[in-house]
Design a protein around this motif. Structure first.
Motif, PDB file in Angstrom:
ATOM      1  N   ARG A  18       0.876  -0.914   0.141  1.00  0.00           N
ATOM      2  CA  ARG A  18      -0.241  -0.020   0.525  1.00  0.00           C
ATOM      3  C   ARG A  18       0.925   1.393   0.100  1.00  0.00           C
ATOM      4  NH1 ARG A  18      -5.652  -0.406   2.871  1.00  0.00           N
ATOM      5  NH2 ARG A  18      -5.780  -2.958   2.566  1.00  0.00           N
ATOM      6  N   GLY A  19       2.244   1.577  -0.032  1.00  0.00           N
ATOM      7  CA  GLY A  19       2.816   1.620  -0.583  1.00  0.00           C
ATOM      8  C   GLY A  19       3.703   3.137   1.382  1.00  0.00           C
ATOM      9  N   LEU A  37       4.929  -0.348  14.260  1.00  0.00           N
ATOM     10  CA  LEU A  37       4.601   1.221  13.919  1.00  0.00           C
ATOM     11  C   LEU A  37       4.244   0.820  12.308  1.00  0.00           C
ATOM     12  CD1 LEU A  37       3.822   3.835  14.732  1.00  0.00           C
ATOM     13  CD2 LEU A  37       6.502   4.484  14.012  1.00  0.00           C
ATOM     14  N   VAL A  38       2.540   1.271  12.428  1.00  0.00           N
ATOM     15  CA  VAL A  38       2.388   1.203  10.162  1.00  0.00           C
ATOM     16  C   VAL A  38       2.320   2.775   9.734  1.00  0.00           C
ATOM     17  CG1 VAL A  38       0.606   0.350   8.863  1.00  0.00           C
ATOM     18  CG2 VAL A  38       1.430  -0.895  10.614  1.00  0.00           C
ATOM     19  N   LEU A  39       3.509   3.230   9.004  1.00  0.00           N
ATOM     20  CA  LEU A  39       2.927   4.526   8.103  1.00  0.00           C
ATOM     21  C   LEU A  39       2.621   3.983   6.672  1.00  0.00           C
ATOM     22  CD1 LEU A  39       6.571   5.092   9.989  1.00  0.00           C
ATOM     23  CD2 LEU A  39       4.590   5.734  10.585  1.00  0.00           C
ATOM     24  N   LEU A  40       1.447   4.828   6.663  1.00  0.00           N
ATOM     25  CA  LEU A  40       0.890   4.914   5.575  1.00  0.00           C
ATOM     26  C   LEU A  40       0.817   5.669   5.207  1.00  0.00           C
ATOM     27  CD1 LEU A  40      -2.026   2.568   6.193  1.00  0.00           C
ATOM     28  CD2 LEU A  40      -0.017   1.895   4.950  1.00  0.00           C
ATOM     29  N   PRO A  41       0.825   5.982   3.228  1.00  0.00           N
ATOM     30  CA  PRO A  41       0.686   7.487   2.519  1.00  0.00           C
ATOM     31  C   PRO A  41      -0.157   8.472   3.328  1.00  0.00           C
ATOM     32  CG  PRO A  41       1.251   5.590   0.786  1.00  0.00           C
ATOM     33  CD  PRO A  41       0.327   5.019   2.347  1.00  0.00           C
ATOM     34  N   GLN A  42      -0.012   9.767   2.667  1.00  0.00           N
ATOM     35  CA  GLN A  42      -0.527  10.823   3.959  1.00  0.00           C
ATOM     36  C   GLN A  42      -0.458  11.340   4.774  1.00  0.00           C
ATOM     37  OE1 GLN A  42      -4.359  10.265   1.884  1.00  0.00           O
ATOM     38  NE2 GLN A  42      -4.195  10.986  -0.627  1.00  0.00           N
ATOM     39  N   GLY A  90      -8.444   0.934   7.928  1.00  0.00           N
ATOM     40  CA  GLY A  90      -8.548   1.497   9.697  1.00  0.00           C
ATOM     41  C   GLY A  90      -7.669   2.322   9.101  1.00  0.00           C
ATOM     42  N   ILE A  91      -6.668   2.210   9.393  1.00  0.00           N
ATOM     43  CA  ILE A  91      -4.488   3.354   9.175  1.00  0.00           C
ATOM     44  C   ILE A  91      -5.732   4.330   9.105  1.00  0.00           C
ATOM     45  CG2 ILE A  91      -2.595   3.519   9.217  1.00  0.00           C
ATOM     46  CD1 ILE A  91      -2.626   0.787  11.130  1.00  0.00           C
TER      47      ILE A  91
END
Length: 106
Positions: A18-19, A37-42, A90-91
């Protein structure tokens, strides 16, 4: 390979797909923090505690999860690989909604 490690690897791959990135969280001197720790775009982020199927967080982990939630962070408990897409949804939800049913909320 243990079930927990396998689930953790699936989470890391799905996050990357998911980038995003999913670094292992190490917190010397502050035990009980979630595993990832999940870090997603935006700028979307959340914490994920990975457990073997059916396992629950230890009491200190549950205390840390409550603290993080009080601070406004999303915290999930993941014990089943099938829940990964819902947790990442959700994140990544730009409205700030959190479907903690996907990953148990302790």
């Amino acid at each position: 390979m243990g079930k927990e490690k396998s689930i953790e690897q699936k989470l890391a791959r799905a996050t990357k797909g998911r980038g995003g990135i999913c670094p292992k969280l190490v917190s010397p001197g502050f035990d009980g923090m979630p595993d990832r720790l999940v870090l997603l775009p935006q700028g979307r982020m959340g914490f994920v505690e990975v457990k073997a199927p059916g396992e629950r967080p230890r009491p200190l982990q549950a205390v840390r999860h409550r603290l993080l939630r009080r601070l406004g962070f999303k915290v999930y408990v993941l014990d089943c690989g099938e829940d990964i897409p819902r947790i990442l949804d959700g994140i990544g939800d730009k409205n700030g909604n959190s479907d903690n049913a996907a990953g148990r909320q302790e």
